[in-house]
Write a protein that holds these residues in place. Structure first.
Motif, PDB file in Angstrom:
ATOM      1  N   PRO A  60       0.833  -1.198   0.000  1.00 44.36           N
ATOM      2  CA  PRO A  60       0.000   0.000   0.000  1.00 44.36           C
ATOM      3  C   PRO A  60       0.870   1.250   0.000  1.00 44.36           C
ATOM      4  N   LEU A  64      -0.560   2.670  -8.702  1.00 44.94           N
ATOM      5  CA  LEU A  64      -0.976   1.590  -9.592  1.00 44.94           C
ATOM      6  C   LEU A  64      -0.361   1.839 -10.970  1.00 44.94           C
ATOM      7  N   PHE A  80      -9.490  -0.062 -18.686  1.00 47.39           N
ATOM      8  CA  PHE A  80      -9.303   0.262 -17.268  1.00 47.39           C
ATOM      9  C   PHE A  80      -9.180   1.771 -17.063  1.00 47.39           C
ATOM     10  N   PHE A  83     -11.906   3.938 -15.548  1.00 42.63           N
ATOM     11  CA  PHE A  83     -12.165   3.988 -14.103  1.00 42.63           C
ATOM     12  C   PHE A  83     -11.461   5.178 -13.463  1.00 42.63           C
ATOM     13  N   LEU A  84     -10.832   6.006 -14.292  1.00 42.64           N
ATOM     14  CA  LEU A  84     -10.116   7.188 -13.796  1.00 42.64           C
ATOM     15  C   LEU A  84     -10.995   8.005 -12.844  1.00 42.64           C
ATOM     16  N   GLY A  85     -10.436   8.393 -11.720  1.00 43.73           N
ATOM     17  CA  GLY A  85     -11.159   9.230 -10.759  1.00 43.73           C
ATOM     18  C   GLY A  85     -12.047   8.443  -9.817  1.00 43.73           C
ATOM     19  N   ARG A  86     -12.150   7.141 -10.042  1.00 41.37           N
ATOM     20  CA  ARG A  86     -12.947   6.284  -9.157  1.00 41.37           C
ATOM     21  C   ARG A  86     -12.006   5.496  -8.249  1.00 41.37           C
ATOM     22  N   ALA A  87     -12.469   5.189  -7.049  1.00 35.33           N
ATOM     23  CA  ALA A  87     -11.748   4.199  -6.241  1.00 35.33           C
ATOM     24  C   ALA A  87     -12.130   2.855  -6.856  1.00 35.33           C
ATOM     25  N   VAL A  88     -11.161   1.943  -6.909  1.00 35.58           N
ATOM     26  CA  VAL A  88     -11.447   0.654  -7.554  1.00 35.58           C
ATOM     27  C   VAL A  88     -11.070  -0.500  -6.631  1.00 35.58           C
ATOM     28  N   LEU A  89     -12.000  -1.422  -6.497  1.00 33.05           N
ATOM     29  CA  LEU A  89     -11.711  -2.657  -5.757  1.00 33.05           C
ATOM     30  C   LEU A  89     -11.533  -3.751  -6.810  1.00 33.05           C
ATOM     31  N   ILE A  90     -10.310  -4.239  -6.916  1.00 30.12           N
ATOM     32  CA  ILE A  90     -10.001  -5.288  -7.891  1.00 30.12           C
ATOM     33  C   ILE A  90     -10.003  -6.623  -7.154  1.00 30.12           C
ATOM     34  N   GLU A  91     -10.838  -7.530  -7.611  1.00 33.61           N
ATOM     35  CA  GLU A  91     -10.846  -8.848  -6.969  1.00 33.61           C
ATOM     36  C   GLU A  91     -10.379  -9.906  -7.962  1.00 33.61           C
ATOM     37  N   PHE A  92      -9.257 -10.530  -7.639  1.00 36.76           N
ATOM     38  CA  PHE A  92      -8.772 -11.617  -8.478  1.00 36.76           C
ATOM     39  C   PHE A  92      -9.580 -12.860  -8.160  1.00 36.76           C
ATOM     40  N   PHE A  93     -10.132 -13.473  -9.176  1.00 33.15           N
ATOM     41  CA  PHE A  93     -10.970 -14.650  -8.947  1.00 33.15           C
ATOM     42  C   PHE A  93     -10.661 -15.724  -9.992  1.00 33.15           C
TER      43      PHE A  93
END
Lengths: 96, 251
Positions: A60, A64, A80, A83-93
């Motif tokens: 942290p 990015l 991708f 998504f500029l200006g957004r908080a992003v939660l990336i979940e690897f699945f």
């Protein structure tokens, strides 16, 4: 029971390829194939060993890097960058 | 989760390096509604050192990683911080009239983005978009300042230099330049930056062989012992932990 070309009765065996020398399944049913492939994948990871270790893990506080994702689905985003200006939660699945 | 946090500025995106056919079947069977995309070749997963699934990474509105770990390891408080200053609506949901703002933002031309947003009426979310872009600008400058405050001179310098261009025409440009000047004037900064670059180089090499890791650990120990290492020592320590974990796993 299943029969040879000559019609001799043979003990019941599940479908699949068999090694004639040992009368043992090589790949067996689809389930066995999947099972074997997962073990092979696990073995490959184990052999790769350190390659799978978190040497590259980003702590942290770091920025990015540019992210390239292909074929985004279930979103209006084309890349991708959208998504500029957004908080992003990336979940690897994985599906398995 | 998307329903709760989406309007506060959070987008959720699933990432997989699996095949499309099996993934699509799985998504349909699970009824998953979130966005997803393919990390072909697993480059992104490798960047984050993903070793277990699911693995979550949270990036705040300024593009800074604020969390990386298991699916249950983050709090609402962290999400609240991550979404501070985030755009309440993602770019693709903006009205077509906001095309100019979007284009300026993607080019990181913040003055132009604010000017274009000011032209939009309330029906096109003009005031909201303008406020969000202004907030983004302030967050970025704050990020450079806080990097300097914690002694991350390399982070502060690179961010401040980028912002000095991106914030052209805005009053915040002077604040970004001030951070760059502070770094330059700091007597310890040059040495710390030199050592931070060495740590970054070792991280980029991403050693995987035992002998390479051991050699990297020696180099990192040397950096940590340097009397003027400052924040470079902290970064070196983080990398040492990761490399030691890798060695342990190899046993």
């Amino acid at each position: 029971m299943w029969k040879t070309r000559r019609g001799d009765a043979q003990p019941q065996q599940p479908p699949g390829r068999y090694d004639r020398r040992f009368n043992a399944p090589i790949w067996g049913q689809k389930g066995l194939l999947m099972f074997s492939m997962k073990w092979l994948a696990a073995l490959a990871l184990a052999v790769a060993g350190l390659g799978a270790a978190p040497v590259h893990a980003q702590a942290p506080g770091t920025k990015l890097p540019p992210v390239v994702l292909e074929e985004l689905a279930q979103t209006g985003a084309k890349s991708f960058d959208d998504f500029l200006g957004r908080a992003v939660l990336i979940e690897f699945f994985a599906y398995w | 989760m998307q329903e709760t946090w989406g309007s506060k500025g959070l987008s959720i995106i699933g990432v997989t390096d699996e095949g499309k056919g099996d993934t699509e079947k799985w998504i349909a069977a699970k009824g998953a509604k979130y966005a997803y995309g393919y990390d072909k070749g697993g480059a992104l997963a490798r960047f984050f050192g993903v070793t277990g699934i699911p693995h979550v990474v949270i990036v705040d509105a300024t593009g800074t990683i604020v969390y990386a770990g298991g699916a249950g390891g983050y709090s609402d408080e962290l999400l609240a911080k991550a979404t501070a200053g985030a755009l309440p609506k993602p770019l693709w949901e903006w009205s077509p009239a906001a095309k100019g703002v979007k284009s300026a933002l993607l080019k990181r031309q913040y003055k132009l983005a604010i000017d274009e947003a000011a032209k939009l009426g309330a029906s096109d979310d003009g005031p909201t978009i303008k406020a969000a872009v202004e907030s983004m600008v302030k967050s970025k400058v704050e990020l450079a300042r806080s990097a300097y405050a914690k002694g991350d001179f390399l982070g502060a310098e690179s961010l401040a230099q980028a912002l000095s261009k991106e914030l052209d025409g805005l009053p915040e440009k002077a604040e970004a330049q001030k951070v760059a000047e502070d770094v330059k004037a700091n007597a310890d900064a040059a040495e710390v930056i030199k050592l931070q670059k060495q740590v970054a180089k070792i991280r980029e090499k991403a050693p995987t062989k035992r002998k390479d890791i051991e050699s990297a650990l020696e180099d990192l120990a040397r950096i940590q012992k340097s009397p003027k290492a400052g924040y470079a020592a902290t970064e070196a320590e983080q990398l040492v932990e990761q490399l030691r974990a890798a060695l342990k796993k190899d046993r």
